[in-house]
Design an enzyme around this catalytic site. Sequence first.
Site, PDB file in Angstrom:
ATOM      1  N   ALA A  94     -24.480  -8.933   7.082  1.00 22.23           N
ATOM      2  CA  ALA A  94     -23.870  -8.269   5.927  1.00 22.23           C
ATOM      3  C   ALA A  94     -22.390  -8.094   6.212  1.00 22.23           C
ATOM      4  CB  ALA A  94     -24.524  -6.908   5.704  1.00 22.23           C
ATOM      5  N   HIS A  95     -21.630  -7.916   5.166  1.00 24.38           N
ATOM      6  CA  HIS A  95     -20.211  -7.589   5.284  1.00 24.38           C
ATOM      7  C   HIS A  95     -19.434  -8.599   6.121  1.00 24.38           C
ATOM      8  CE1 HIS A  95     -22.286  -3.684   4.697  1.00 24.38           C
ATOM      9  NE2 HIS A  95     -21.343  -3.554   3.788  1.00 24.38           N
ATOM     10  N   ASN A  96     -19.630  -9.853   5.904  1.00 26.39           N
ATOM     11  CA  ASN A  96     -18.896 -10.873   6.651  1.00 26.39           C
ATOM     12  C   ASN A  96     -17.516 -11.047   6.017  1.00 26.39           C
ATOM     13  OD1 ASN A  96     -18.013 -12.978   8.173  1.00 26.39           O
ATOM     14  ND2 ASN A  96     -19.733 -14.317   7.741  1.00 26.39           N
ATOM     15  N   TYR A  97     -16.469 -10.915   6.803  1.00 23.76           N
ATOM     16  CA  TYR A  97     -15.118 -11.026   6.269  1.00 23.76           C
ATOM     17  C   TYR A  97     -14.172 -11.635   7.287  1.00 23.76           C
ATOM     18  CZ  TYR A  97     -14.912  -6.530   8.672  1.00 23.76           C
ATOM     19  OH  TYR A  97     -15.004  -5.527   9.603  1.00 23.76           O
ATOM     20  N   TRP A 106     -15.600 -11.343  11.176  1.00 23.02           N
ATOM     21  CA  TRP A 106     -16.274 -10.087  11.515  1.00 23.02           C
ATOM     22  C   TRP A 106     -17.429  -9.880  10.558  1.00 23.02           C
ATOM     23  CZ3 TRP A 106     -14.737  -6.579  15.384  1.00 23.02           C
ATOM     24  CH2 TRP A 106     -13.586  -6.952  16.078  1.00 23.02           C
TER      25      TRP A 106
END
Length: 149
Positions: A94-97, A106
Amino acid sequence: MKLDPTDRALINRLQEGLPLVPAPFDSIAAELGTSVDDLLARLERMKAGGAITRFGPFFDAAAMGGAFCLCAMAAPEAEFEEIAERVNAFPQVAHNYQRAHRLNMWFVLATETPEEITAAADGIARETGIEVLRFPKRREFFIGFRVAA
């Protein structure tokens, strides 16, 4: 997509959470002076239009026996998008940026058990050929982040 005042009020209201009642959307619709059908149609329209990307609960995985872990990788810039797709194919991600740093990718791993963090991170490393650095949570802070629509 252009938001009207009711759209904005709905986004702002939903960030405060749903009321713990049998029909929470009825309650919020009444607060905003609209109908449930209108409220749900607005959510669908805003999601389809990209004004909101996700609408759903946040579960405290650790409180339920699961685990979270912040992870980072140094993905070659030329392959970044391809690697991101391979990483995002793991259901634990989740929340891959992207960040402007040597460690430029991340993401958060969320799993049902702490042991699954290792398995997922190792699986991503095997799939991409890139080391996955793990930064497990030491302490939790609640900041009450809200975005005014």
